[in-house]
Design a protein around this motif. Structure first.
Motif, short mmCIF file in Angstrom:
data_model
loop_
_atom_site.label_atom_id
_atom_site.label_comp_id
_atom_site.label_asym_id
_atom_site.label_seq_id
_atom_site.Cartn_x
_atom_site.Cartn_y
_atom_site.Cartn_z
N PHE A 88 0.91 -1.31 0.10
CA PHE A 88 -0.09 -0.03 0.00
C PHE A 88 0.80 1.28 -0.01
N ASN A 89 0.12 2.38 -0.37
CA ASN A 89 1.07 3.56 -0.67
C ASN A 89 0.47 4.62 0.35
N THR A 90 1.51 5.60 0.89
CA THR A 90 1.15 6.55 1.66
C THR A 90 1.72 7.87 1.16
N VAL A 91 0.87 8.91 0.88
CA VAL A 91 1.36 9.96 0.21
C VAL A 91 1.13 11.42 1.25
N GLY A 92 1.87 12.12 1.06
CA GLY A 92 1.69 13.60 1.96
C GLY A 92 2.51 14.61 1.63
N GLY A 93 2.48 15.68 2.30
CA GLY A 93 3.24 17.00 1.95
C GLY A 93 2.78 17.97 2.78
N GLY A 94 3.23 19.26 2.78
CA GLY A 94 3.35 20.14 3.78
C GLY A 94 3.96 21.34 3.31
N VAL A 95 3.84 22.48 4.16
CA VAL A 95 4.31 23.80 3.87
C VAL A 95 5.30 24.32 5.25
N ASP A 96 6.37 24.73 5.17
CA ASP A 96 7.11 25.35 6.25
C ASP A 96 7.33 26.59 6.04
N TYR A 97 7.25 27.63 7.15
CA TYR A 97 7.71 28.99 6.97
C TYR A 97 8.24 29.41 8.29
N THR A 98 9.26 30.54 8.13
CA THR A 98 9.99 30.89 9.11
C THR A 98 10.23 32.37 9.01
N PHE A 99 9.96 33.05 10.04
CA PHE A 99 10.18 34.68 9.88
C PHE A 99 11.37 35.17 10.75
N ASN A 100 12.23 35.66 10.02
CA ASN A 100 13.48 36.27 10.68
C ASN A 100 14.08 35.37 11.35
N ASN A 101 14.45 34.14 11.11
CA ASN A 101 15.14 33.06 11.52
C ASN A 101 14.83 32.83 12.84
N LYS A 102 13.71 33.07 13.35
CA LYS A 102 13.15 33.32 14.63
C LYS A 102 11.90 32.61 15.17
N ILE A 103 10.57 32.72 14.35
CA ILE A 103 9.58 32.07 14.43
C ILE A 103 9.27 31.33 13.26
N GLY A 104 8.56 30.13 13.51
CA GLY A 104 8.14 29.23 12.59
C GLY A 104 7.04 28.57 12.56
N ALA A 105 6.28 28.03 11.46
CA ALA A 105 5.16 27.16 11.63
C ALA A 105 5.29 26.32 10.46
N SER A 106 4.60 24.87 10.63
CA SER A 106 4.63 23.94 9.53
C SER A 106 3.16 23.48 9.75
N LEU A 107 2.48 23.12 8.38
CA LEU A 107 1.41 22.42 8.18
C LEU A 107 1.61 21.11 7.41
N GLY A 108 1.15 19.98 7.86
CA GLY A 108 1.29 18.70 6.97
C GLY A 108 0.23 17.87 7.15
N MET A 109 0.15 17.12 5.98
CA MET A 109 -1.09 15.98 5.92
C MET A 109 -0.37 14.97 4.94
N SER A 110 -0.76 13.85 5.64
CA SER A 110 -0.44 12.40 4.84
C SER A 110 -1.74 11.64 4.49
N HIS A 111 -1.77 10.80 3.82
CA HIS A 111 -3.08 10.06 3.31
C HIS A 111 -2.60 8.53 3.18
N THR A 112 -3.23 7.45 3.73
CA THR A 112 -3.02 6.08 3.36
C THR A 112 -4.44 5.54 2.86
N ASP A 113 -4.69 5.24 1.76
CA ASP A 113 -5.88 5.00 1.25
C ASP A 113 -6.35 3.59 1.54
N LEU A 114 -5.33 2.68 1.86
CA LEU A 114 -5.87 1.19 2.24
C LEU A 114 -6.33 1.49 3.61
N LEU A 115 -6.02 2.29 4.55
CA LEU A 115 -6.67 2.21 5.92
C LEU A 115 -7.51 3.20 6.13
#
Length: 243
Positions: free
Chosen positions: A164-191
């Motif tokens: 079975f396959n799992t696919v996913g991705g996301g975005v990562d952001y950093t401001f002024n090399n000090k504060i950052g945020a990340s959003l991610g998602m993955s999906h496994t169709d079999l499950l």
């Protein structure tokens, strides 16, 4: 020269409770967790060195069950813009034993882009093949924005369980090399399972050779096999030292 990074991450992990529990051993329920951990041995940001460090890199973190994960990344070939490295690692190390081993190749670019292909053997379960990539969308003195994606093919040893396959991705952001945020998602169709991750990062201290960060966020899994799908907290402290 070599580089050693020590990452200490403590938090609460959601468990997958269903009829599939017996053949998906922890801590490998969420590919997002592996992606988050493996991102810690990416190249030093060009804002510091203006080049890709052709050095051995090591990273380790701890799991809630008391085990640890270890990865080493060794340059093989490259130039001032691109470096090809070999990657190896072990997961779930505890009491002289481990749960899984990983090996593969990683290509890093000066501008923050990267691509990798890795194979992982999970004891008493099977094998996984993962292709991943990162694209740096924006980088200047204050803002850094990247997008990442991965695809994993799982090959269970049990002939009654299909590949079975799992696919996913996301975005990562950093401001002024000090504060950052990340959003991610993955999906496994079999499950019929989808995992979400939202993380924040605050840099407490950084110089060209070290960094101390506080990470906090939450993860959530949705599946018809799960009794409930609440957001679960995930937080910790990370320290990286470059030599």
């Amino acid at each position: 020269m070599y580089i050693f990074a020590l990452i200490l991450i403590t938090g609460v992990q959601s468990r997958f409770v269903s009829k599939h529990e017996e053949w998906i051993p922890p801590p490998f329920h969420s590919d997002l967790e592996d992606v988050y951990f493996e991102k810690n041995f990416e190249s030093v940001k060009p804002v510091y060195l203006k080049r890709i460090p052709r050095q051995v890199q090591g990273v380790t973190n701890t799991n809630p069950d008391g085990s640890s994960n270890w990865i080493i990344k060794t340059p093989i070939a490259g130039n001032d813009k691109n470096v090809l490295s070999g990657v190896g690692g072990i997961y779930g190390v505890k009491n002289g034993d481990f749960n899984a081993a990983l090996a593969g190749l990683s290509l890093d670019n000066l501008h923050g882009h990267s691509a990798s292909i890795t194979g992982k053997h999970i004891k008493n379960f099977g094998n996984q093949l993962t292709a991943a990539g990162k694209l740096n969308l924006l980088h200047n003195d204050r803002h850094d924005l990247s997008a990442h994606a991965f695809g994993t093919r799982t090959f269970p040893n049990n002939p009654m369980i299909p590949n079975f396959n799992t696919v996913g991705g996301g975005v990562d952001y950093t401001f002024n090399n000090k504060i950052g945020a990340s959003l991610g998602m993955s999906h496994t169709d079999l499950l019929k399972r989808t995992d979400y991750s939202a993380m924040g990062n605050l840099n407490i201290f950084r110089n060209p050779t070290s960094s101390l960060d506080f990470n906090a966020g939450a993860t959530k899994s949705i599946s018809p096999f799960l009794p409930k799908s609440n957001w679960q907290p995930n937080f910790g402290i990370s320290y990286i030292k470059y030599f």
